[in-house]
Design an enzyme around this catalytic site. Structure first.
Site, mmCIF file in Angstrom:
data_model
loop_
_atom_site.group_PDB
_atom_site.id
_atom_site.type_symbol
_atom_site.label_atom_id
_atom_site.label_comp_id
_atom_site.label_asym_id
_atom_site.label_seq_id
_atom_site.Cartn_x
_atom_site.Cartn_y
_atom_site.Cartn_z
ATOM 1 N N SER A 34 0.827 -1.267 0.247
ATOM 2 C CA SER A 34 -0.037 -0.171 -0.184
ATOM 3 C C SER A 34 0.851 1.079 -0.012
ATOM 4 C CB SER A 34 -0.886 0.025 1.339
ATOM 5 O OG SER A 34 -0.180 -0.226 2.351
ATOM 6 N N GLU B 122 1.093 5.521 1.057
ATOM 7 C CA GLU B 122 0.705 6.369 1.704
ATOM 8 C C GLU B 122 0.821 8.064 1.238
ATOM 9 O OE1 GLU B 122 1.132 6.199 6.127
ATOM 10 O OE2 GLU B 122 1.698 8.260 6.206
ATOM 11 N N ARG C 294 -3.771 8.264 17.063
ATOM 12 C CA ARG C 294 -4.210 9.408 18.237
ATOM 13 C C ARG C 294 -3.707 10.635 17.524
ATOM 14 N NH1 ARG C 294 0.114 10.177 22.903
ATOM 15 N NH2 ARG C 294 1.221 11.087 21.076
ATOM 16 N N GLY C 295 -2.717 10.893 17.133
ATOM 17 C CA GLY C 295 -2.055 11.979 16.408
ATOM 18 C C GLY C 295 -1.274 12.760 17.507
ATOM 19 N N ASP C 296 -0.412 13.850 17.043
ATOM 20 C CA ASP C 296 0.422 14.769 18.065
ATOM 21 C C ASP C 296 -0.163 15.996 17.947
ATOM 22 O OD1 ASP C 296 2.233 12.766 19.004
ATOM 23 O OD2 ASP C 296 2.840 12.503 16.767
ATOM 24 N N ALA D 296 -5.110 6.153 21.157
ATOM 25 C CA ALA D 296 -6.000 5.781 20.035
ATOM 26 C C ALA D 296 -6.753 4.555 20.023
ATOM 27 C CB ALA D 296 -4.821 5.202 19.106
ATOM 28 N N TYR E 143 4.994 0.229 16.701
ATOM 29 C CA TYR E 143 6.187 0.814 16.747
ATOM 30 C C TYR E 143 7.430 -0.084 16.941
ATOM 31 C CZ TYR E 143 3.134 4.796 16.670
ATOM 32 O OH TYR E 143 2.658 5.987 16.532
ATOM 33 N N HIS F 163 7.430 3.734 20.925
ATOM 34 C CA HIS F 163 6.700 5.114 20.486
ATOM 35 C C HIS F 163 7.768 5.916 21.608
ATOM 36 C CE1 HIS F 163 4.186 8.544 20.979
ATOM 37 N NE2 HIS F 163 3.866 8.183 19.717
ATOM 38 N N LYS G 235 -5.135 -1.733 21.763
ATOM 39 C CA LYS G 235 -5.667 -1.238 20.430
ATOM 40 C C LYS G 235 -6.384 -2.225 19.632
ATOM 41 C CE LYS G 235 -2.019 1.273 19.166
ATOM 42 N NZ LYS G 235 -1.182 2.296 18.333
ATOM 43 N N GLN H 199 5.490 2.240 12.432
ATOM 44 C CA GLN H 199 6.311 3.464 11.987
ATOM 45 C C GLN H 199 7.607 2.793 11.300
ATOM 46 O OE1 GLN H 199 7.078 6.426 11.250
ATOM 47 N NE2 GLN H 199 6.259 7.060 13.311
ATOM 48 N N GLN I 32 15.871 15.934 5.244
ATOM 49 C CA GLN I 32 14.344 15.666 5.684
ATOM 50 C C GLN I 32 14.486 14.445 6.586
ATOM 51 O OE1 GLN I 32 12.292 14.398 2.331
ATOM 52 N NE2 GLN I 32 10.559 15.738 2.747
ATOM 53 N N PHE J 86 12.630 13.997 10.250
ATOM 54 C CA PHE J 86 11.543 13.149 10.564
ATOM 55 C C PHE J 86 11.923 12.150 11.765
ATOM 56 C CE2 PHE J 86 9.500 13.183 5.982
ATOM 57 C CZ PHE J 86 9.020 14.322 6.413
ATOM 58 N N HIS K 192 3.991 -1.035 3.490
ATOM 59 C CA HIS K 192 3.350 0.088 3.613
ATOM 60 C C HIS K 192 4.425 1.190 3.011
ATOM 61 C CE1 HIS K 192 0.207 2.835 4.265
ATOM 62 N NE2 HIS K 192 1.008 3.590 5.174
HETATM 63 P P1 FAD Z 1 -1.356 5.556 20.786
HETATM 64 O O1 FAD Z 1 -1.677 4.439 20.397
HETATM 65 O O2 FAD Z 1 -2.645 6.248 21.555
HETATM 66 O O3 FAD Z 1 -0.101 5.683 21.719
HETATM 67 C C1 FAD Z 1 0.542 6.959 21.833
HETATM 68 C C2 FAD Z 1 1.328 7.000 23.151
HETATM 69 O O4 FAD Z 1 0.761 6.756 24.304
HETATM 70 C C3 FAD Z 1 2.245 5.746 23.243
HETATM 71 O O5 FAD Z 1 3.463 6.015 23.722
HETATM 72 C C4 FAD Z 1 1.686 4.419 23.979
HETATM 73 O O6 FAD Z 1 2.484 3.503 24.510
HETATM 74 C C5 FAD Z 1 0.929 5.571 24.869
HETATM 75 N N1 FAD Z 1 -0.208 5.034 25.397
HETATM 76 C C6 FAD Z 1 -1.314 4.471 24.824
HETATM 77 N N2 FAD Z 1 -2.500 4.217 25.607
HETATM 78 C C7 FAD Z 1 -1.959 4.657 26.897
HETATM 79 C C8 FAD Z 1 -2.702 4.324 28.044
HETATM 80 N N3 FAD Z 1 -3.877 3.924 28.179
HETATM 81 N N4 FAD Z 1 -1.981 5.002 29.031
HETATM 82 C C9 FAD Z 1 -0.549 5.276 28.919
HETATM 83 N N5 FAD Z 1 0.067 5.473 27.885
HETATM 84 C C10 FAD Z 1 -0.683 5.125 26.788
HETATM 85 N N6 FAD Z 1 -0.322 11.277 12.873
HETATM 86 C C11 FAD Z 1 -1.130 12.178 12.690
HETATM 87 O O7 FAD Z 1 -1.280 13.131 13.039
HETATM 88 N N7 FAD Z 1 -1.563 11.845 11.200
HETATM 89 C C12 FAD Z 1 -1.562 10.561 10.530
HETATM 90 O O8 FAD Z 1 -2.382 10.699 9.509
HETATM 91 C C13 FAD Z 1 -0.640 9.792 11.075
HETATM 92 N N8 FAD Z 1 -0.380 8.553 10.315
HETATM 93 C C14 FAD Z 1 0.467 7.732 10.738
HETATM 94 C C15 FAD Z 1 0.533 6.518 10.260
HETATM 95 C C16 FAD Z 1 1.238 5.552 10.645
HETATM 96 C C17 FAD Z 1 1.200 4.087 9.929
HETATM 97 C C18 FAD Z 1 2.022 5.704 11.900
HETATM 98 C C19 FAD Z 1 2.781 4.597 12.488
HETATM 99 C C20 FAD Z 1 1.941 6.928 12.431
HETATM 100 C C21 FAD Z 1 1.029 7.884 12.103
HETATM 101 N N9 FAD Z 1 0.892 9.259 12.576
HETATM 102 C C22 FAD Z 1 0.005 9.924 12.134
HETATM 103 C C23 FAD Z 1 1.726 9.593 13.665
HETATM 104 C C24 FAD Z 1 0.876 9.167 14.895
HETATM 105 O O9 FAD Z 1 -0.058 9.993 15.323
HETATM 106 C C25 FAD Z 1 2.019 9.607 16.304
HETATM 107 O O10 FAD Z 1 3.184 8.405 16.232
HETATM 108 C C26 FAD Z 1 1.440 9.577 17.762
HETATM 109 O O11 FAD Z 1 2.450 10.250 18.549
HETATM 110 C C27 FAD Z 1 0.746 8.227 18.311
HETATM 111 O O12 FAD Z 1 -0.177 8.003 17.470
HETATM 112 P P2 FAD Z 1 -0.861 6.473 17.819
HETATM 113 O O13 FAD Z 1 -2.017 6.205 17.102
HETATM 114 O O14 FAD Z 1 0.185 5.259 17.862
HETATM 115 O O15 FAD Z 1 -1.149 6.735 19.799
#
Ligand code: FAD
Length: 277
Positions: free
Chosen positions: A8, A10, A99-101, A115, A137, A141, A157, A168, A204, A208, A258
């Site tokens: 796939s 992106e 989740r996003g940042d 997330a 990750y 992460h 999740k 990642q 770049q 990242f 991907h």
């Molecule tokens: P989560 O799974 O929520 O994890 C985030 C952090 O919180 C981790 O350190 C985890 O260990 C911790 N955590 C989770 N649950 C808990 C809990 N209950 N208690 C304590 N700690 C916890 N970002 C964007 O903004 N837009 C995008 O389109 C985008 N696409 C992406 C695509 C891929 C394939 C990847 C790998 C990343 C992408 N990202 C994107 C980046 C991503 O949003 C960031 O890496 C973000 O920091 C974490 O998102 P997550 O969904 O993994 O979060």
């Protein structure tokens, strides 16, 4: 690469009409490889909401499978529900749930903290309609309190309803294989597809990688640094290294690849060509 492997590509939603035109050309080239889906990123806090939707519409209209990313931080249940209904009505079947940042200085985190809460919400709102992808990750992460906690969060999740994961990017195949082994021991059985970042420009990539915690191994960093502004050498080296990484991953059982294309067809196409697609 055998055709049983899923692959796939992106994209990010371009900000200019020229970028949109360029992306149409990029998709046309990559579509020849008949990928499983094209995904489109979503700026945390909804900053790209309209543009993500527009590119998803275009991909769908071209007859390809489209997978919007959806990040929940800074958002409300109401807003996420509206977006989900829009995608459902468009016939979208796959979502990358994140989740996003939140960009610094941008308001409150909103109604979702992690997330796994988004994955649960999607399942409650739309049942089994969507195939849900989540992020994983292999090098952990950057905010995880420990590797074990990160794995526990990944499992959360999957337990919430994710069907598969995309990682990642990384350049160390052992990190991926080890992660798979640990995830399986932990009872996570969903497919985990490696995210592949082709190397186009060192500055770049370094930026990242610093931000997302992906390691550039010393031998690669030193070599890339030594090329300075010589992008031709950077890209030639990058193609060799990344193709070898993909070969190793597929030979070791990765279910697919991907590609983080950065909206460019060339590097991903060349890697796929070398892989024998
Ligand atoms: P989560 O799974 O929520 O994890 C985030 C952090 O919180 C981790 O350190 C985890 O260990 C911790 N955590 C989770 N649950 C808990 C809990 N209950 N208690 C304590 N700690 C916890 N970002 C964007 O903004 N837009 C995008 O389109 C985008 N696409 C992406 C695509 C891929 C394939 C990847 C790998 C990343 C992408 N990202 C994107 C980046 C991503 O949003 C960031 O890496 C973000 O920091 C974490 O998102 P997550 O969904 O993994 O979060």
């Amino acid at each position: 690469m055998t055709n049983s492997k899923l692959f796939s590509f992106e994209f990010f939603p371009p900000q200019t009409p020229e970028g949109v035109e360029k992306l149409i050309a990029t998709r046309k080239q990559l579509a020849m490889l008949k990928p499983e889906f094209f995904s489109v990123t979503f700026g945390a806090g909804g900053s790209t909401q309209g543009r993500t939707l527009e590119i998803i519409r275009q991909i769908k209209a071209e007859g390809h499978s489209a997978a919007p990313h959806l990040s929940c931080v800074g958002s409300t249940r109401e807003n996420i529900r509206t977006i989900l209904n829009t995608y459902k009505d468009m016939g979208i079947k796959r979502i990358v749930a994140l989740r996003g940042d939140l960009p610094s200085g941008m308001g409150s985190i909103g109604e979702f903290q992690y997330a796994n809460e988004l994955v649960s919400f999607i399942r409650v709102q739309t049942g089994e309609h969507f195939h849900i992808e989540v992020a994983a990750y292999p090098e952990f992460h950057p905010q995880a309190s420990s590797p074990r906690e990160d794995l526990a969060n990944f499992k959360r999740k999957v337990m919430a309803g994710a069907n598969s994961a995309i990682t990642q990017y990384f350049y160390n195949a052992d990190a991926y294989f080890r992660f798979i082994e640990e995830a399986r021991k932990f009872g996570v059985t969903v497919p985990i597809v490696p995210g592949i970042m082709p190397i186009v420009k060192f500055s770049q990539l370094a930026r990242f990688s610093d931000a997302c915690g992906a390691e550039i191994p010393r031998w690669m960093r030193k070599t890339l640094e030594s090329y300075g502004d010589d992008n031709t050498s950077v890209q030639a080296f990058g193609l060799d290294v990344v193709t070898q990484l993909c070969e190793k991953l597929l030979a070791g059982g990765a279910p697919g690849l991907h590609f983080y294309t950065l909206n460019q067809a060339g590097p991903s196409l060349e890697i796929c060509r070398r892989l024998g697609l």
